[in-house]
Design an enzyme around this catalytic site. Sequence first.
Site, PDB file in Angstrom:
ATOM      1  N   THR A  13     149.408 -58.231  -6.348  1.00 29.04           N
ATOM      2  CA  THR A  13     150.242 -57.343  -7.229  1.00 29.04           C
ATOM      3  C   THR A  13     150.099 -57.973  -8.601  1.00 29.04           C
ATOM      4  O   THR A  13     149.941 -57.193  -9.774  1.00 29.04           O
ATOM      5  CB  THR A  13     151.875 -57.225  -6.831  1.00 29.04           C
ATOM      6  N   VAL A  14     150.699 -59.119  -8.760  1.00 31.58           N
ATOM      7  CA  VAL A  14     150.872 -59.918 -10.474  1.00 31.58           C
ATOM      8  C   VAL A  14     149.503 -59.978 -10.880  1.00 31.58           C
ATOM      9  O   VAL A  14     149.078 -59.647 -12.045  1.00 31.58           O
ATOM     10  CB  VAL A  14     151.653 -61.008 -10.306  1.00 31.58           C
ATOM     11  N   LYS A 105     157.371 -69.739  -8.739  1.00 30.68           N
ATOM     12  CA  LYS A 105     158.840 -70.466  -8.847  1.00 30.68           C
ATOM     13  C   LYS A 105     159.257 -71.183  -7.458  1.00 30.68           C
ATOM     14  O   LYS A 105     159.628 -72.398  -7.887  1.00 30.68           O
ATOM     15  CB  LYS A 105     159.712 -69.292  -8.811  1.00 30.68           C
ATOM     16  N   VAL A 132     160.452 -66.704 -13.431  1.00 36.54           N
ATOM     17  CA  VAL A 132     161.815 -66.095 -13.528  1.00 36.54           C
ATOM     18  C   VAL A 132     162.061 -64.822 -14.225  1.00 36.54           C
ATOM     19  O   VAL A 132     161.815 -64.535 -15.452  1.00 36.54           O
ATOM     20  CB  VAL A 132     162.684 -67.436 -14.220  1.00 36.54           C
ATOM     21  N   GLY A 134     160.696 -61.896 -13.861  1.00 35.51           N
ATOM     22  CA  GLY A 134     159.784 -60.735 -14.229  1.00 35.51           C
ATOM     23  C   GLY A 134     159.667 -60.584 -15.880  1.00 35.51           C
ATOM     24  O   GLY A 134     159.314 -61.482 -16.442  1.00 35.51           O
ATOM     25  N   ILE A 136     161.719 -60.203 -18.312  1.00 36.33           N
ATOM     26  CA  ILE A 136     162.917 -60.808 -19.253  1.00 36.33           C
ATOM     27  C   ILE A 136     162.085 -62.071 -19.797  1.00 36.33           C
ATOM     28  O   ILE A 136     162.020 -63.144 -18.955  1.00 36.33           O
ATOM     29  CB  ILE A 136     163.922 -60.765 -18.690  1.00 36.33           C
ATOM     30  N   GLU A 190     158.532 -60.849  -1.623  1.00 32.06           N
ATOM     31  CA  GLU A 190     157.714 -61.906  -1.635  1.00 32.06           C
ATOM     32  C   GLU A 190     156.972 -61.731  -0.280  1.00 32.06           C
ATOM     33  O   GLU A 190     157.021 -60.933   0.548  1.00 32.06           O
ATOM     34  CB  GLU A 190     158.625 -63.413  -1.381  1.00 32.06           C
ATOM     35  N   LYS A 205     164.389 -69.607  -8.825  1.00 28.99           N
ATOM     36  CA  LYS A 205     164.559 -69.417 -10.027  1.00 28.99           C
ATOM     37  C   LYS A 205     165.701 -70.239 -10.688  1.00 28.99           C
ATOM     38  O   LYS A 205     165.488 -70.362 -11.929  1.00 28.99           O
ATOM     39  CB  LYS A 205     164.710 -68.012 -10.088  1.00 28.99           C
TER      40      LYS A 205
END
Length: 434
Positions: A13-14, A105, A132, A134, A136, A190, A205
Amino acid sequence: MDVISVGIIGFGTVGTGTARILTERRRELESRLGFSVALKNIADLDTKRDRGVKLGRGVLIRDADVILDDPEIDIVVELIGGIHPAKEIILKAVKNGKHVVTANKALLAEKGREIFRAAAKHRVDIGFEAAVAGSIPIIKVVRESLAGNRIRNIYGIINGTANYILTKMTEEGVDFDAALREAQELGYAEADPTFDIEGIDSAHKLAILASLSFGIPFSFRKIYTEGITAITPLDIRFASEFGYKIKLVAIAKQADGELELRVHPTMIPANELISGVSGVFNAVYIEGDATGPALYYGKGAGEMPTGSAIVSDIIDIARNIRTGAVERFRRAGIPENPGIRIRKMQDIRTGYYLRFSAIDKPGVLSRISGILGSYNISIKSMIQKGRKREKAVPVVMMTHEAREKDMMQALRKIDRLAVVSGKTMYLRVEGGEE
Ligand code: HSE
């Protein structure tokens, strides 16, 4: 024009969000930066699945070592998650003189010391903004924007999956499993979703945030961690009747010279800003001594929000490489403040929500309140629903601040009463104490 070359390991995904931004916005980034950031390779065991990102021929490969051993690659992005083989991959990248960006993390919270030591030895940077909250930029906030502050307290809703589940249960009456399935389909959860629902991901986190904010080593093992699996729709309804929301909150709070580190479902007054944080959104409330309270808010998980955080680290590191400014930050996780003690959970003080299942007959309440009173626990308000003579009904109380140890001892005694059936449900309450 100079080129900084990037290799991504892990095309989930990331990885997909990161690759999308780097490829589809390559020209924009180039004109913004004045140099080029090129995605040279992505390694993943699955080279067949279509992720909807157009890559040049030969960019997607199976073997991560091709990236790790490529002298042209400046920055390695680790996005496979978990401890092994992510740790070995990062250590090899570092040893080969590559800067690393990671969203991992769990790895930093548990093995951060080893990773940052190796990075210092080989004089490379580790970027972990995406680890931590996403989208932000909370790592930047803590390390840079608040550098002139002494941070007092942090309250974070920092697991998108858990927040998504609680929000769905609260707003749509959806059951727990259905909400979790949706969060998994949306790519928030996750690989092992127990990390999300048992509070472990939030604790990972929190370990990172607390280390940066209070100058302590990564203290994941010392964080009291409790998940959201015991929350029932009944508790959500009662919370709302008392004017509260239930959220999974990660707390780092200074009290009497000690630091409380805990993650648990928490009742927060519904009229506080942080209570309005819904769905996959995350929020981190930080009280600095100079800034006062501030709330940072944004999407905490998902392909593009987290991809955006990864790209911000890539760009930071690329700029540092170009200006010869690597190692701008002190190594993370080293104790600057070894004097600060982590408070034992039994010594914390909070308000409590208690839901007893008590037989509806005269004298029961006085027995329960008598035990609470004998442990110095004072009742603030109470609801009893329904009337079922001689049968169990829910009796719900909110207490004033009490010591955890006293509360646990009182509940053990209450749960042994013949007039109480089943285990008492309790939730800790933050805020709202006059
Ligand atoms: N599983 C995590 C969450 C992903 O739900 O917040 C982002 O760290």
